[in-house]
Design a protein around this motif. Structure first.
Motif, PDB file in Angstrom:
ATOM      1  N   LEU A  36     -36.050  81.322  71.285  1.00 30.96           N
ATOM      2  CA  LEU A  36     -37.055  81.073  70.177  1.00 30.96           C
ATOM      3  C   LEU A  36     -37.034  82.364  69.349  1.00 30.96           C
ATOM      4  O   LEU A  36     -37.281  82.405  68.248  1.00 30.96           O
ATOM      5  N   THR A  37     -37.119  83.703  70.075  1.00 27.68           N
ATOM      6  CA  THR A  37     -37.261  85.006  69.049  1.00 27.68           C
ATOM      7  C   THR A  37     -36.161  85.114  68.197  1.00 27.68           C
ATOM      8  O   THR A  37     -36.421  85.401  67.232  1.00 27.68           O
ATOM      9  N   ASN A  38     -34.994  84.944  68.834  1.00 26.22           N
ATOM     10  CA  ASN A  38     -33.907  85.143  68.103  1.00 26.22           C
ATOM     11  C   ASN A  38     -33.674  83.979  66.935  1.00 26.22           C
ATOM     12  O   ASN A  38     -33.352  84.352  65.756  1.00 26.22           O
ATOM     13  N   LEU A  39     -34.018  82.852  67.198  1.00 21.78           N
ATOM     14  CA  LEU A  39     -34.121  82.098  66.118  1.00 21.78           C
ATOM     15  C   LEU A  39     -35.221  82.150  64.977  1.00 21.78           C
ATOM     16  O   LEU A  39     -34.897  82.027  64.009  1.00 21.78           O
ATOM     17  N   THR A  46     -33.808  85.181  62.997  1.00 14.92           N
ATOM     18  CA  THR A  46     -32.611  84.736  61.820  1.00 14.92           C
ATOM     19  C   THR A  46     -33.210  84.002  60.668  1.00 14.92           C
ATOM     20  O   THR A  46     -32.814  84.340  59.568  1.00 14.92           O
ATOM     21  N   ASN A  47     -34.277  82.992  60.909  1.00 17.25           N
ATOM     22  CA  ASN A  47     -34.591  82.332  59.823  1.00 17.25           C
ATOM     23  C   ASN A  47     -35.501  83.211  59.130  1.00 17.25           C
ATOM     24  O   ASN A  47     -35.841  82.990  57.814  1.00 17.25           O
ATOM     25  N   MET A  53     -46.499  79.982  51.412  1.00 19.57           N
ATOM     26  CA  MET A  53     -45.328  79.382  51.464  1.00 19.57           C
ATOM     27  C   MET A  53     -44.297  79.695  52.403  1.00 19.57           C
ATOM     28  O   MET A  53     -43.519  79.112  53.049  1.00 19.57           O
ATOM     29  N   ILE A  54     -44.281  81.166  52.584  1.00 22.08           N
ATOM     30  CA  ILE A  54     -43.222  81.567  53.878  1.00 22.08           C
ATOM     31  C   ILE A  54     -43.517  81.234  54.985  1.00 22.08           C
ATOM     32  O   ILE A  54     -42.628  80.881  55.701  1.00 22.08           O
ATOM     33  N   ASN A  55     -44.690  81.223  55.673  1.00 21.82           N
ATOM     34  CA  ASN A  55     -45.188  80.673  56.922  1.00 21.82           C
ATOM     35  C   ASN A  55     -44.821  79.041  56.945  1.00 21.82           C
ATOM     36  O   ASN A  55     -44.309  78.642  57.867  1.00 21.82           O
ATOM     37  N   SER A  56     -45.017  78.143  55.741  1.00 19.95           N
ATOM     38  CA  SER A  56     -44.809  77.087  55.830  1.00 19.95           C
ATOM     39  C   SER A  56     -43.159  76.579  55.843  1.00 19.95           C
ATOM     40  O   SER A  56     -42.658  75.737  56.743  1.00 19.95           O
ATOM     41  N   ARG A  57     -42.142  77.484  55.196  1.00 21.49           N
ATOM     42  CA  ARG A  57     -40.964  77.291  55.391  1.00 21.49           C
ATOM     43  C   ARG A  57     -40.354  77.638  56.603  1.00 21.49           C
ATOM     44  O   ARG A  57     -39.479  76.959  57.220  1.00 21.49           O
ATOM     45  N   LEU A  58     -40.963  78.844  57.302  1.00 19.31           N
ATOM     46  CA  LEU A  58     -40.309  79.252  58.454  1.00 19.31           C
ATOM     47  C   LEU A  58     -41.046  78.107  59.639  1.00 19.31           C
ATOM     48  O   LEU A  58     -39.888  77.901  60.364  1.00 19.31           O
ATOM     49  N   LEU A  59     -42.070  77.614  59.283  1.00 20.19           N
ATOM     50  CA  LEU A  59     -42.374  76.576  60.411  1.00 20.19           C
ATOM     51  C   LEU A  59     -41.488  75.347  60.447  1.00 20.19           C
ATOM     52  O   LEU A  59     -41.017  74.646  61.352  1.00 20.19           O
ATOM     53  N   ASP A  60     -41.215  74.783  59.217  1.00 20.21           N
ATOM     54  CA  ASP A  60     -40.167  73.782  59.097  1.00 20.21           C
ATOM     55  C   ASP A  60     -39.047  74.011  59.647  1.00 20.21           C
ATOM     56  O   ASP A  60     -38.360  73.171  60.547  1.00 20.21           O
ATOM     57  N   ILE A  71     -37.824  76.435  61.842  1.00 24.64           N
ATOM     58  CA  ILE A  71     -37.927  76.770  63.155  1.00 24.64           C
ATOM     59  C   ILE A  71     -38.310  75.594  63.936  1.00 24.64           C
ATOM     60  O   ILE A  71     -37.687  75.440  65.278  1.00 24.64           O
ATOM     61  N   ASP A  72     -38.969  74.791  63.746  1.00 24.97           N
ATOM     62  CA  ASP A  72     -39.355  73.558  64.564  1.00 24.97           C
ATOM     63  C   ASP A  72     -38.546  72.605  64.553  1.00 24.97           C
ATOM     64  O   ASP A  72     -38.137  71.913  65.665  1.00 24.97           O
ATOM     65  N   GLN A  73     -37.638  72.522  63.316  1.00 25.67           N
ATOM     66  CA  GLN A  73     -36.583  71.652  63.582  1.00 25.67           C
ATOM     67  C   GLN A  73     -35.562  72.094  64.218  1.00 25.67           C
ATOM     68  O   GLN A  73     -35.029  71.072  65.033  1.00 25.67           O
ATOM     69  N   ALA A  74     -35.203  73.180  64.266  1.00 24.14           N
ATOM     70  CA  ALA A  74     -34.216  73.892  65.034  1.00 24.14           C
ATOM     71  C   ALA A  74     -34.519  73.730  66.573  1.00 24.14           C
ATOM     72  O   ALA A  74     -33.537  73.772  67.678  1.00 24.14           O
ATOM     73  N   SER A  75     -35.764  73.970  66.706  1.00 28.85           N
ATOM     74  CA  SER A  75     -35.963  73.837  68.472  1.00 28.85           C
ATOM     75  C   SER A  75     -36.390  72.511  68.845  1.00 28.85           C
ATOM     76  O   SER A  75     -36.753  72.529  70.291  1.00 28.85           O
ATOM     77  N   THR A  76     -36.485  71.430  68.333  1.00 31.13           N
ATOM     78  CA  THR A  76     -36.691  70.239  68.661  1.00 31.13           C
ATOM     79  C   THR A  76     -35.858  69.763  69.911  1.00 31.13           C
ATOM     80  O   THR A  76     -36.233  69.354  70.707  1.00 31.13           O
TER      81      THR A  76
END
Length: 307
Positions: free
Chosen positions: A113-116, A119-120, A139-146, A148-153
């Motif tokens: 998760l840290t590396n992901l 990177t994003n 806006m940055i927080n929202s984009r990072l959340l989307d 990272i959450d999609q990649a870690s699902t």
């Protein structure tokens, strides 16, 4: 010997049963889930509480924390789209929702998760200008959340929040931004001051204009009243002249005395009003003036009776 051997066997059997029972009973604490492996293969997950497994055959694989966890994303240098080096620090909050995936789909979940996240963060921040980056943290927080959450699902993880803790431009850039901000504030102050002076001048001009209008209206009203008074006086004079003329035509001597008294009175008034006059001498013929005034009164009575 046979009795002793039997006792040893029984004792050993009891100990084995107790050990087997102890290995088959598990107490899972609240906030955790334990995976169960049978001959090295995942079979199920144990929820919090008192749970049972088959001794020897089953064993505990991973003890997974199911509570919300804070992940500190290590600070890193990021180059923005306008080629400015910025140091970015962030923090993420995640929660494991599937203990089996978190245990067997990824090795070292926290490290992954840290590396992901790093990177994003470089990808998202690097696509923005410095000014846009500093003014759009939400806006940055929202984009990072989307992202990272999609990649870690697939790892059985739900990323709840991602927050940018700090964005630190180089010292020279920070100093230039401070000067720019100061210049903008001074400019706004000057604009506000100019607007204030403009409004004050407008209000003052409107006040002067209103005063002039009211003064002109007052003069006009006074002139109108003065003209009206003169008109009434002229009407009264005309009426009096008409009455006296009528009386003269009828042979009334008192009417002639009216005109004489009027001119006599005006002459005395002019003499008394002269700036060099210290003493006013009334001639002996003043008795004639008094008689004329009496005649005027008599004439007025006569006209009144006729009306």
């Amino acid at each position: 010997m046979d009795f002793l051997s039997a006792n040893v066997f029984v004792i050993a059997l009891v100990v084995f049963v107790l050990i087997a029972i102890s290995r088959g009973v598990r107490s899972v604490p609240q906030g955790e889930e334990w995976t169960v492996e049978r001959f090295g293969r995942y079979t199920t997950s144990l929820k919090p509480g008192l749970r049972f497994i088959i001794p020897i055959v089953d064993q505990i694989g991973r003890k997974v924390n199911m509570m919300e966890t804070v992940l500190d994303i290590e600070g890193q240098e990021v180059i923005t789209r306008d080629n400015v080096m910025v140091r970015a620090d962030a923090v993420a909050f995640y929660q494991v929702v599937d203990a089996a995936k978190a245990s067997y789909e990824v090795r070292d979940l926290e490290h992954a998760l840290t590396n992901l996240s790093q990177t994003n963060a470089r990808t998202v921040l690097g696509a923005m200008d410095l000014d846009e980056m500093l003014s759009n943290r939400d806006m940055i927080n929202s984009r990072l959340l989307d992202v990272i959450d999609q990649a870690s699902t697939p790892w059985g993880v739900k990323v709840l929040r991602v927050e940018i803790k700090d964005l630190s431009p180089p010292a020279d850039i920070t100093e230039a931004m401070a000067k720019q901000m100061k210049a903008e504030r001074e400019k706004r102050a000057e604009v506000l001051e100019a607007e204030g002076l403009k409004q004050a001048a407008i209000l003052k001009a409107e006040g002067v204009r209103e005063s002039q209008i009211r003064e002109a209206e007052g003069r006009r009203e006074a002139a109108f009243l003065d003209a009206e008074a003169r008109e009434r006086a002229a009407e009264a004079e005309a009426k009096a002249t008409e009455m006296v003329s009528k009386a003269i035509a009828e042979g009334d001597v008192q009417a002639i005395n009216y005109f004489v008294a009027q001119k006599y009175t005006e002459a005395l008034r002019d003499v008394a009003a002269a700036p060099n006059a210290k003493t006013v001498m009334i001639p002996l013929e003043a008795s004639g003036l008094i008689g004329s005034i009496a005649g005027i009164a008599e004439l007025a009575k006569t006209v009144g009776k006729q009306d």
